[in-house]
Write an enzyme that holds these catalytic residues in place. Sequence first.
Site, PDB file in Angstrom:
ATOM      1  N   TYR A 106       0.332   5.722  -0.017  1.00  0.00           N
ATOM      2  CA  TYR A 106      -0.558   6.864  -0.013  1.00  0.00           C
ATOM      3  C   TYR A 106      -0.624   7.439  -1.433  1.00  0.00           C
ATOM      4  O   TYR A 106       0.335   7.308  -2.212  1.00  0.00           O
ATOM      5  CB  TYR A 106      -0.048   7.947   0.934  1.00  0.00           C
ATOM      6  CG  TYR A 106      -0.151   7.587   2.398  1.00  0.00           C
ATOM      7  CD1 TYR A 106      -1.378   7.270   2.981  1.00  0.00           C
ATOM      8  CD2 TYR A 106       0.978   7.588   3.214  1.00  0.00           C
ATOM      9  CE1 TYR A 106      -1.471   6.960   4.325  1.00  0.00           C
ATOM     10  CE2 TYR A 106       0.890   7.278   4.562  1.00  0.00           C
ATOM     11  CZ  TYR A 106      -0.333   6.954   5.108  1.00  0.00           C
ATOM     12  OH  TYR A 106      -0.424   6.644   6.438  1.00  0.00           O
ATOM     13  N   ARG A 121       0.828  -1.207   0.000  1.00  0.00           N
ATOM     14  CA  ARG A 121       0.000   0.000   0.000  1.00  0.00           C
ATOM     15  C   ARG A 121       0.863   1.258   0.000  1.00  0.00           C
ATOM     16  O   ARG A 121       1.897   1.331   0.672  1.00  0.00           O
ATOM     17  CB  ARG A 121      -0.918   0.007   1.225  1.00  0.00           C
ATOM     18  CG  ARG A 121      -1.975  -1.072   1.214  1.00  0.00           C
ATOM     19  CD  ARG A 121      -2.932  -0.892   2.370  1.00  0.00           C
ATOM     20  NE  ARG A 121      -3.713   0.349   2.249  1.00  0.00           N
ATOM     21  CZ  ARG A 121      -4.519   0.815   3.190  1.00  0.00           C
ATOM     22  NH1 ARG A 121      -4.644   0.174   4.337  1.00  0.00           N
ATOM     23  NH2 ARG A 121      -5.187   1.937   3.008  1.00  0.00           N
ATOM     24  N   ASP A 181      -9.227   6.837  15.753  1.00  0.00           N
ATOM     25  CA  ASP A 181      -7.813   6.719  15.401  1.00  0.00           C
ATOM     26  C   ASP A 181      -7.125   8.033  15.760  1.00  0.00           C
ATOM     27  O   ASP A 181      -6.950   8.910  14.918  1.00  0.00           O
ATOM     28  CB  ASP A 181      -7.684   6.417  13.899  1.00  0.00           C
ATOM     29  CG  ASP A 181      -6.261   6.117  13.462  1.00  0.00           C
ATOM     30  OD1 ASP A 181      -5.370   6.066  14.335  1.00  0.00           O
ATOM     31  OD2 ASP A 181      -6.040   5.939  12.257  1.00  0.00           O
ATOM     32  N   ASP A 239      -1.107   7.050  17.156  1.00  0.00           N
ATOM     33  CA  ASP A 239      -0.297   7.650  16.092  1.00  0.00           C
ATOM     34  C   ASP A 239       0.215   9.023  16.499  1.00  0.00           C
ATOM     35  O   ASP A 239      -0.461   9.775  17.201  1.00  0.00           O
ATOM     36  CB  ASP A 239      -1.123   7.798  14.811  1.00  0.00           C
ATOM     37  CG  ASP A 239      -1.572   6.457  14.260  1.00  0.00           C
ATOM     38  OD1 ASP A 239      -0.806   5.481  14.361  1.00  0.00           O
ATOM     39  OD2 ASP A 239      -2.695   6.380  13.721  1.00  0.00           O
ATOM     40  N   ASP A 276      -9.164   1.651  17.463  1.00  0.00           N
ATOM     41  CA  ASP A 276      -8.818   0.955  16.218  1.00  0.00           C
ATOM     42  C   ASP A 276      -7.849  -0.213  16.407  1.00  0.00           C
ATOM     43  O   ASP A 276      -7.327  -0.752  15.430  1.00  0.00           O
ATOM     44  CB  ASP A 276      -8.251   1.945  15.194  1.00  0.00           C
ATOM     45  CG  ASP A 276      -6.864   2.459  15.552  1.00  0.00           C
ATOM     46  OD1 ASP A 276      -6.404   2.225  16.696  1.00  0.00           O
ATOM     47  OD2 ASP A 276      -6.228   3.099  14.688  1.00  0.00           O
TER      48      ASP A 276
END
Length: 290
Positions: free
Chosen positions: A132, A130, A200, A168, A163
């Site tokens: 962005y 993956r 999140d 983060d 989550d």
Amino acid sequence: MAAATRAIAVASNTTASCLLFKRPLLLKRSSLCFKNPSGAKRLFSCRAIYNPEALQIKQEGQPETLDYRVFLVDNSSKKVSPWHDIPLHLGDGVFNCIVEIPKESSAKMEVATDEPYTPIKQDTKKGKLRYYPYNINWNYGLLPQTWEDPSFANSEVEGAFGDNDPVDVIEIGESQRKIGQILRVKPLAALAMIDEGELDWKIVAISLDDPRASLVNDVDDVEKHFPGTLTAIRDWFRDYKIPDGKPANKFGLGNKAANKDYALKVITETNEAWAKLVKRSIPAGELSLV
């Protein structure tokens, strides 16, 4: 004095969740419960205490392949979990942060929470790596020894459940950092992102070694010295899935960044959730606690 006893004795006089020593100190997932200077009783848990400066970054496999992993290792080449084995709190409002995605890059790197020693790898979807749709403009990482509990519905953020990941961090300093690099950061603000119904958290922070770190200590300072940055962060994370045909992410707390005190509250709550996880008070499911 025995090592574990020494750690507890020191802990009783500090707000640090885990203390730094020159050599690793194994506490076998023991928990420390003590009062901080404000009198509030908080639970913090330590398994192994490492001086991050003594750790090295070890890469296995080739970047941008399914086998690529970034590990942290100690001076005896023993693998160390960036999620479980790095202390969270360093005292005086300073925290450790482990970089997953360097600024101005697009590979979606993340801690593999279901693999032993939780190395950093590139995320996948349907067997494909993956990325962005465009570069991320800030260093992106995690706060060790935190966890967003998927069984906890946050009444302050639309009742969204956690989550199932560490918290983060978006580090807004000027330097591009390396995957696996450990930064000493101070939180400045918090954004309550809701991603497909899951909470999140995004803690906005700055590394202490950044030239402008002394200028910013709260959310208003970010607006003053990094004008437009909080809006840019919110809009980036709101919209990054749209090119893939998914809806925009939402944000709680009035769609605004909360202040430093709220960010510290989030960190404390998610650290306590992590402590329950590693004590096995909460089922770990497929998560690795090694």
